[in-house]
Design a protein around this motif. Structure first.
Motif, PDB file in Angstrom:
ATOM      1  N   LEU A  38       6.432 100.966 -32.870  1.00 40.93           N
ATOM      2  CA  LEU A  38       6.091  99.902 -31.918  1.00 40.93           C
ATOM      3  C   LEU A  38       7.231  98.894 -31.795  1.00 40.93           C
ATOM      4  O   LEU A  38       7.555  98.439 -30.692  1.00 40.93           O
ATOM      5  CB  LEU A  38       4.805  99.198 -32.332  1.00 40.93           C
ATOM      6  N   GLU A  39       7.849  98.553 -32.912  1.00 44.48           N
ATOM      7  CA  GLU A  39       8.958  97.601 -32.886  1.00 44.48           C
ATOM      8  C   GLU A  39      10.144  98.169 -32.107  1.00 44.48           C
ATOM      9  O   GLU A  39      10.749  97.476 -31.293  1.00 44.48           O
ATOM     10  CB  GLU A  39       9.380  97.224 -34.306  1.00 44.48           C
ATOM     11  N   GLU A  40      10.449  99.435 -32.316  1.00 39.39           N
ATOM     12  CA  GLU A  40      11.548 100.064 -31.581  1.00 39.39           C
ATOM     13  C   GLU A  40      11.219 100.147 -30.091  1.00 39.39           C
ATOM     14  O   GLU A  40      12.079  99.901 -29.239  1.00 39.39           O
ATOM     15  CB  GLU A  40      11.844 101.449 -32.155  1.00 39.39           C
ATOM     16  N   SER A  41       9.972 100.460 -29.755  1.00 35.93           N
ATOM     17  CA  SER A  41       9.558 100.499 -28.348  1.00 35.93           C
ATOM     18  C   SER A  41       9.665  99.117 -27.720  1.00 35.93           C
ATOM     19  O   SER A  41      10.111  98.979 -26.578  1.00 35.93           O
ATOM     20  CB  SER A  41       8.120 101.019 -28.217  1.00 35.93           C
ATOM     21  N   ARG A  42       9.259  98.092 -28.469  1.00 35.63           N
ATOM     22  CA  ARG A  42       9.345  96.714 -27.963  1.00 35.63           C
ATOM     23  C   ARG A  42      10.800  96.341 -27.700  1.00 35.63           C
ATOM     24  O   ARG A  42      11.137  95.751 -26.665  1.00 35.63           O
ATOM     25  CB  ARG A  42       8.697  95.759 -28.968  1.00 35.63           C
ATOM     26  N   ARG A  43      11.687  96.705 -28.630  1.00 36.30           N
ATOM     27  CA  ARG A  43      13.121  96.416 -28.429  1.00 36.30           C
ATOM     28  C   ARG A  43      13.644  97.124 -27.183  1.00 36.30           C
ATOM     29  O   ARG A  43      14.388  96.540 -26.389  1.00 36.30           O
ATOM     30  CB  ARG A  43      13.924  96.857 -29.651  1.00 36.30           C
ATOM     31  N   LYS A  44      13.256  98.391 -27.014  1.00 36.52           N
ATOM     32  CA  LYS A  44      13.711  99.166 -25.855  1.00 36.52           C
ATOM     33  C   LYS A  44      13.201  98.549 -24.553  1.00 36.52           C
ATOM     34  O   LYS A  44      13.972  98.383 -23.597  1.00 36.52           O
ATOM     35  CB  LYS A  44      13.231 100.614 -25.977  1.00 36.52           C
ATOM     36  N   ARG A  45      11.918  98.191 -24.507  1.00 39.29           N
ATOM     37  CA  ARG A  45      11.349  97.572 -23.291  1.00 39.29           C
ATOM     38  C   ARG A  45      12.014  96.236 -22.992  1.00 39.29           C
ATOM     39  O   ARG A  45      12.338  95.933 -21.841  1.00 39.29           O
ATOM     40  CB  ARG A  45       9.841  97.364 -23.452  1.00 39.29           C
ATOM     41  N   ASN A  46      12.191  95.428 -24.031  1.00 34.83           N
ATOM     42  CA  ASN A  46      12.797  94.109 -23.821  1.00 34.83           C
ATOM     43  C   ASN A  46      14.239  94.219 -23.344  1.00 34.83           C
ATOM     44  O   ASN A  46      14.668  93.450 -22.481  1.00 34.83           O
ATOM     45  CB  ASN A  46      12.700  93.265 -25.092  1.00 34.83           C
TER      46      ASN A  46
ATOM     47  N   ARG B  88       4.850 103.685 -40.235  1.00 34.80           N
ATOM     48  CA  ARG B  88       5.529 104.492 -39.208  1.00 34.80           C
ATOM     49  C   ARG B  88       5.179 103.974 -37.813  1.00 34.80           C
ATOM     50  O   ARG B  88       6.053 103.878 -36.940  1.00 34.80           O
ATOM     51  CB  ARG B  88       5.119 105.952 -39.366  1.00 34.80           C
ATOM     52  N   ALA B  89       3.904 103.649 -37.592  1.00 33.89           N
ATOM     53  CA  ALA B  89       3.479 103.108 -36.295  1.00 33.89           C
ATOM     54  C   ALA B  89       4.114 101.747 -36.048  1.00 33.89           C
ATOM     55  O   ALA B  89       4.560 101.457 -34.926  1.00 33.89           O
ATOM     56  CB  ALA B  89       1.952 102.998 -36.241  1.00 33.89           C
ATOM     57  N   GLU B  90       4.154 100.920 -37.076  1.00 33.40           N
ATOM     58  CA  GLU B  90       4.775  99.594 -36.934  1.00 33.40           C
ATOM     59  C   GLU B  90       6.233  99.714 -36.514  1.00 33.40           C
ATOM     60  O   GLU B  90       6.689  99.012 -35.611  1.00 33.40           O
ATOM     61  CB  GLU B  90       4.687  98.816 -38.252  1.00 33.40           C
TER      62      GLU B  90
ATOM     63  N   VAL C  95      -1.872 106.264 -37.889  1.00 31.78           N
ATOM     64  CA  VAL C  95      -2.981 105.459 -38.402  1.00 31.78           C
ATOM     65  C   VAL C  95      -3.545 106.143 -39.638  1.00 31.78           C
ATOM     66  O   VAL C  95      -3.365 107.344 -39.838  1.00 31.78           O
ATOM     67  CB  VAL C  95      -4.126 105.241 -37.367  1.00 31.78           C
ATOM     68  N   SER C  96      -4.213 105.346 -40.450  1.00 30.94           N
ATOM     69  CA  SER C  96      -4.949 105.903 -41.586  1.00 30.94           C
ATOM     70  C   SER C  96      -6.395 105.449 -41.471  1.00 30.94           C
ATOM     71  O   SER C  96      -6.688 104.408 -40.870  1.00 30.94           O
ATOM     72  CB  SER C  96      -4.338 105.444 -42.909  1.00 30.94           C
ATOM     73  N   LEU C  97      -7.288 106.244 -42.036  1.00 30.64           N
ATOM     74  CA  LEU C  97      -8.715 105.938 -42.040  1.00 30.64           C
ATOM     75  C   LEU C  97      -9.153 105.667 -43.465  1.00 30.64           C
ATOM     76  O   LEU C  97      -8.805 106.427 -44.378  1.00 30.64           O
ATOM     77  CB  LEU C  97      -9.527 107.100 -41.469  1.00 30.64           C
TER      78      LEU C  97
END
Length: 145
Positions: free
Chosen positions: A106-114, A101-103, A82-84
C-alpha cells in the motif's frame, strides 16, 4: 442555496462528477500489484485506515454482501496480504488484519500514485494549483458526507 438541478449549476455538478470519475479511474491504475482488483485494494486501504475488522464489518464499510467479502478476504489471505485470527469476544467470528506485506504494498502504491499525480500538477499554472489546493478540503468534505 442554488438550484443544482437546472442551468449553470447543473452543468457544474455534471462537470464535477465527470472530472472526479475520470481522475479516480486514472489514479486507480497507478498501483504496484496489478493482480489485485480495485475492490481488493479498497479492502486493504480500509484495513489500513480503520484497523482490523470482522468480514461483516468490512462488508458494511465496502458496501458489498457478506458472502462477497468472505471471498475477497480468502483471496487476500491466499496472497498473504491479510491474516485471520479468532475474535477475542466471539470465537465463532474471525478478525481480519492486514499483514506487513500489505502495508508495504500500500505504501509503495501510494508513493507511485502521488508521484504520478505530482507530475500532472506540475503542468498546472500557479493560479490553477492554488485553486486546486483550495478545493482539496472541500472535495475531502464531499467524500465524507
Amino acid at each position: 442555496m442554488a438550484d443544482l438541478t437546472h442551468g449553470d449549476d447543473a452543468a457544474a455538478v455534471n462537470a464535477l462528477h465527470s472530472a472526479v470519475m475520470r481522475l479516480s479511474r486514472r489514479i486507480k491504475h497507478q498501483r504496484v500489484d496489478e493482480s489485485l482488483s480495485p475492490t481488493e485494494m479498497s479492502v486493504l486501504a480500509t484495513l489500513a485506515r480503520c484497523g482490523s475488522a470482522t468480514p461483516g464489518e468490512l462488508a458494511r464499510r465496502e458496501h458489498v454482501q457478506p458472502p462477497s467479502m468472505t471471498r475477497i478476504v480468502a483471496l487476500l489471505e491466499s496472497k498473504e496480504l491479510v491474516s485471520l485470527e479468532s475474535h477475542p469476544e466471539d470465537r465463532r467470528q474471525k478478525v481480519v488484519t492486514q499483514t506487513e506485506r500489505a502495508e508495504a504494498m500500500l505504501e509503495e502504491s501510494r508513493r507511485k500514485r502521488n508521484a504520478w499525480l505530482a507530475g500532472l500538477v506540475e503542468r498546472l499554472d500557479d493560479d490553477e494549483w492554488e485553486t486546486l489546493r483550495a478545493a482539496a478540503p472541500v472535495l475531502e468534505k464531499l467524500a465524507h458526507l
